[in-house]
Design a protein around this motif. Structure first.
Motif, mmCIF file in Angstrom:
data_model
loop_
_atom_site.group_PDB
_atom_site.id
_atom_site.type_symbol
_atom_site.label_atom_id
_atom_site.label_comp_id
_atom_site.label_asym_id
_atom_site.label_seq_id
_atom_site.Cartn_x
_atom_site.Cartn_y
_atom_site.Cartn_z
ATOM 1 N N VAL A 29 -23.662 -37.813 -20.117
ATOM 2 C CA VAL A 29 -23.407 -36.405 -20.416
ATOM 3 C C VAL A 29 -22.043 -36.289 -21.089
ATOM 4 N N LEU A 30 -22.009 -35.595 -22.219
ATOM 5 C CA LEU A 30 -20.746 -35.346 -22.903
ATOM 6 C C LEU A 30 -20.175 -34.015 -22.431
ATOM 7 N N ARG A 31 -18.900 -34.028 -22.100
ATOM 8 C CA ARG A 31 -18.189 -32.823 -21.698
ATOM 9 C C ARG A 31 -17.366 -32.318 -22.884
ATOM 10 N N ALA A 32 -16.700 -31.197 -22.711
ATOM 11 C CA ALA A 32 -15.993 -30.541 -23.814
ATOM 12 C C ALA A 32 -15.040 -31.482 -24.550
ATOM 13 N N ALA A 33 -14.201 -32.219 -23.836
ATOM 14 C CA ALA A 33 -13.229 -33.103 -24.494
ATOM 15 C C ALA A 33 -13.934 -34.184 -25.311
ATOM 16 N N GLU A 34 -15.025 -34.710 -24.781
ATOM 17 C CA GLU A 34 -15.778 -35.738 -25.513
ATOM 18 C C GLU A 34 -16.470 -35.154 -26.740
ATOM 19 N N LEU A 35 -16.922 -33.901 -26.647
ATOM 20 C CA LEU A 35 -17.546 -33.249 -27.794
ATOM 21 C C LEU A 35 -16.524 -33.007 -28.900
ATOM 22 N N VAL A 36 -15.316 -32.621 -28.520
ATOM 23 C CA VAL A 36 -14.247 -32.420 -29.507
ATOM 24 C C VAL A 36 -13.912 -33.752 -30.169
ATOM 25 N N ASP A 37 -13.823 -34.809 -29.376
ATOM 26 C CA ASP A 37 -13.546 -36.135 -29.922
ATOM 27 C C ASP A 37 -14.657 -36.572 -30.876
ATOM 28 N N LEU A 38 -15.901 -36.360 -30.484
ATOM 29 C CA LEU A 38 -17.037 -36.718 -31.336
ATOM 30 C C LEU A 38 -16.985 -35.949 -32.656
ATOM 31 N N ALA A 39 -16.699 -34.654 -32.587
ATOM 32 C CA ALA A 39 -16.602 -33.842 -33.813
ATOM 33 C C ALA A 39 -15.506 -34.386 -34.722
ATOM 34 N N GLY A 40 -14.378 -34.774 -34.154
ATOM 35 C CA GLY A 40 -13.293 -35.337 -34.943
ATOM 36 C C GLY A 40 -13.691 -36.643 -35.608
ATOM 37 N N ARG A 41 -14.376 -37.499 -34.864
ATOM 38 C CA ARG A 41 -14.813 -38.772 -35.441
ATOM 39 C C ARG A 41 -15.842 -38.558 -36.538
#
Length: 170
Positions: free
Chosen positions: A146-158
């Motif tokens: 499960v991706l949480r908010a911080a991981e989603l932001v990181d994914l969007a950046g990548r």
């Protein structure tokens, strides 16, 4: 605005939706550049297809209120007008989204449009943590990850880095 129209055309056959999407994207672009999107409305409206310019000018006018809508607020005109009204009449991300929700009707659509615009204006740091800490997205095919908010932001950046041709940061 041209790209936004093409994106909207993928799911909506009505030019009014294309123009509404183009307006929203332009206002977000202006806000992300650090400028006030409300002051960009006249120039933005000048770029709207002539068949839709007057109608959008009405719902985006400074004196317009969602009570004056002639259609259900899930329709593109009053939805965008309500989002701009919520931004114009509040001072924070949270207050803008709450104002949009309090209008009733198609609250998820109006709040989503409002949230996008208010987020661009107030920044992602203005989103209340209590709203993002519960955010989670199950990752299909990952065995339950499960991706949480911080991981989603990181994914969007990548993804943004990859799209721009830069090497993703580890």
């Amino acid at each position: 605005m041209s790209a936004a129209r093409r994106i909207a055309a993928l799911t909506h056959g009505d030019r009014a939706a294309w123009e509404g999407t183009a307006i929203l994207h332009e206002l977000i672009r202006v806000a992300l550049l650090g400028h006030d999107p409300l002051t960009a409305l006249p120039d933005t409206l000048d770029a709207v297809h002539p068949d839709h310019r007057a109608r959008y000018a009405t719902v985006l006018a400074g004196d317009w209120h969602p009570d004056r809508a002639t259609e259900f607020n899930g329709a593109v005109w009053p939805c965008l007008g309500s989002a701009v009204w919520a931004l114009r009449t509040t001072d924070s991300y949270e207050d803008a989204v709450r104002a949009a929700i309090d209008l009733g009707g198609d609250t998820d659509t109006v709040a989503a449009v409002t949230g996008a615009l208010a987020g661009a204006v107030h920044g992602d740091g203005s989103i209340p943590e209590r709203w993002t800490e519960v955010l989670h997205v199950p990752l299909p095919g990952s065995g339950g990850r499960v991706l949480r908010a911080a991981e989603l932001v990181d994914l969007a950046g990548r993804l943004t880095e990859r799209r721009s041709g830069r090497q993703p940061t580890p």
